[in-house]
Design a protein around this motif. Structure first.
Motif, PDB file in Angstrom:
ATOM      1  N   PHE A  98      84.111  41.316  61.205  1.00  0.00           N
ATOM      2  CA  PHE A  98      85.501  40.938  60.903  1.00  0.00           C
ATOM      3  C   PHE A  98      85.537  39.580  60.200  1.00  0.00           C
ATOM      4  N   HIS A  99      84.599  38.702  60.590  1.00  0.00           N
ATOM      5  CA  HIS A  99      84.534  37.387  59.955  1.00  0.00           C
ATOM      6  C   HIS A  99      84.184  37.526  58.467  1.00  0.00           C
ATOM      7  N   SER A 124      89.696  35.729  52.084  1.00  0.00           N
ATOM      8  CA  SER A 124      90.018  34.326  51.772  1.00  0.00           C
ATOM      9  C   SER A 124      89.533  33.950  50.375  1.00  0.00           C
ATOM     10  N   MET A 141      84.623  47.335  65.353  1.00  0.00           N
ATOM     11  CA  MET A 141      84.113  46.289  64.461  1.00  0.00           C
ATOM     12  C   MET A 141      83.873  45.012  65.271  1.00  0.00           C
ATOM     13  N   SER A 142      82.719  44.414  65.058  1.00  0.00           N
ATOM     14  CA  SER A 142      82.379  43.200  65.799  1.00  0.00           C
ATOM     15  C   SER A 142      83.024  41.985  65.146  1.00  0.00           C
ATOM     16  N   LEU A 143      82.941  40.840  65.845  1.00  0.00           N
ATOM     17  CA  LEU A 143      83.531  39.618  65.302  1.00  0.00           C
ATOM     18  C   LEU A 143      82.837  39.201  64.012  1.00  0.00           C
ATOM     19  N   LYS A 144      81.515  39.366  63.959  1.00  0.00           N
ATOM     20  CA  LYS A 144      80.826  38.921  62.741  1.00  0.00           C
ATOM     21  C   LYS A 144      81.185  39.791  61.537  1.00  0.00           C
ATOM     22  N   PHE A 147      76.131  33.455  55.714  1.00  0.00           N
ATOM     23  CA  PHE A 147      76.460  33.967  57.052  1.00  0.00           C
ATOM     24  C   PHE A 147      75.913  35.384  57.222  1.00  0.00           C
ATOM     25  N   TYR A 194      79.184  30.594  51.444  1.00  0.00           N
ATOM     26  CA  TYR A 194      79.164  30.585  52.918  1.00  0.00           C
ATOM     27  C   TYR A 194      79.059  32.014  53.468  1.00  0.00           C
ATOM     28  N   VAL A 239      84.808  40.162  56.595  1.00  0.00           N
ATOM     29  CA  VAL A 239      86.021  40.704  55.955  1.00  0.00           C
ATOM     30  C   VAL A 239      87.009  39.575  55.673  1.00  0.00           C
ATOM     31  N   PHE A 240      87.164  38.692  56.668  1.00  0.00           N
ATOM     32  CA  PHE A 240      88.110  37.572  56.523  1.00  0.00           C
ATOM     33  C   PHE A 240      87.681  36.622  55.403  1.00  0.00           C
ATOM     34  N   ILE A 241      86.390  36.335  55.330  1.00  0.00           N
ATOM     35  CA  ILE A 241      85.901  35.418  54.296  1.00  0.00           C
ATOM     36  C   ILE A 241      86.088  36.045  52.906  1.00  0.00           C
ATOM     37  N   LEU A 288      83.372  29.575  49.643  1.00  0.00           N
ATOM     38  CA  LEU A 288      83.519  30.661  50.623  1.00  0.00           C
ATOM     39  C   LEU A 288      82.555  31.811  50.334  1.00  0.00           C
ATOM     40  N   TYR A 304      70.631  37.498  66.428  1.00  0.00           N
ATOM     41  CA  TYR A 304      70.818  36.917  67.750  1.00  0.00           C
ATOM     42  C   TYR A 304      72.040  37.454  68.480  1.00  0.00           C
ATOM     43  N   ILE A 305      72.823  38.229  67.766  1.00  0.00           N
ATOM     44  CA  ILE A 305      74.012  38.773  68.404  1.00  0.00           C
ATOM     45  C   ILE A 305      73.976  40.298  68.288  1.00  0.00           C
TER      46      ILE A 305
END
Lengths: 69, 205
Positions: free
Chosen positions: A6-7, A14, A1-4, A54, A50, A9-11, A47, A63-64
């Motif tokens: 995981f981000h 939250s 899983m990439s950071l984006k 995102f 956002y 999932v985190f959002i 959130l 871009y990533i």
């Protein structure tokens, strides 16, 4: 899983926490509890907006890592 | 000698070695925190009252003894730090090193802010003589939040390394440096996610 990924999932986690905290705050007495619940629901809504923006941005710009989650 | 698959994905796993490594590490962390969460559940199930008697007073809810407003502030700080962390990585992907510095600096500052708030919270408990040996609730509270705090300190150290001495790699190998920030970001997000579970479990329920 990439950071984006995981981000996102985190959002989501939250935003769910904000929802849960708002419900918890409503169980208390007084205006302060209602205010805390209102702020919590508001932060949760921010959130969600956002997170949606995102997600749209990483899917559109790519871009990533070629735009794949 | 060039270490293979530090940036390019391995054909057999589909991801690079750094990402596999950090996810294996995070899997071990899940087991560590999972074990402690299990201990919390069993302690709570076995307790006739929770949090129970502390300092001669009987408490019926954790929120009666813990400082929920401070913990809520810390939750917002960590959510904010996750946003700045992902922005620091995205800045590198867009080749904006100046913005990377800004966002990484903000992530480090928010990490310190979390620790300062936590220190206030601990100081409040210690001033009342509420120590881990007092009862099971305080014991598991200090173990879980203390271990999480140590993870935050570890994340700050890593982020500070990438902010200053480690940032030299941006000039020599920018792709690998960007990859390193993604790995650091995965760890930071994990630590933040642990708090997202820990906060309602310890403070609210």
């Amino acid at each position: 899983m990439s950071l984006k990924a995981f981000h996102i999932v985190f959002i989501v986690a939250s935003a769910l926490l904000c929802l849960g905290f708002g419900v918890w705050a409503l169980t208390g007495d007084g205006a302060l509890s209602v205010a805390a619940a209102a702020v919590s629901f508001l932060v949760g809504a921010v959130l969600v907006v956002y997170g949606a923006r995102f997600l749209k941005k990483v899917a559109r710009t790519g871009y990533i890592a070629g735009g794949k989650l | 000698m060039q270490i293979p698959f530090t940036v390019a994905p391995r054909p057999d796993t589909g991801v690079n070695n750094a990402k596999i490594g950090v996810w294996l590490f995070l899997a071990s962390e899940v087991m560590l925190f999972g074990g402690l969460f299990s201990a919390y559940i069993f302690l709570r199930i076995g307790a006739p009252e929770w949090p129970g008697e502390i300092g001669g007073h009987m408490y019926e809810r954790a929120s009666d003894i813990l400082n929920v407003p401070l913990a809520t502030l810390n939750t917002l700080i960590l959510i904010g730090s996750s946003v700045t962390m992902v922005m620091s990585w995205a800045s590198l992907a867009m080749k904006r090193f100046d913005r990377y510095r800004l966002y990484m600096g903000a992530t480090i500052a928010l990490g310190f802010a979390f620790l300062i708030v936590k220190a206030f919270e601990y100081g409040e408990k210690f001033s009342h003589g509420y120590l881990p040996a007092e009862n099971n609730f305080l014991a598991i509270y200090f173990v879980l939040t203390g271990l999480h705090g140590l993870h935050v300190i570890g994340g700050i150290i890593v982020n500070m390394y990438f902010m200053w001495p480690g940032a030299r790699m941006w000039k020599t190998d920018p792709k690998r440096f960007t990859n390193r920030i993604e790995i650091a970001g995965l760890y930071w997000h994990f630590v933040d996610l642990v708090w997202i579970f820990l906060f309602p479990t310890i403070y609210l329920l």
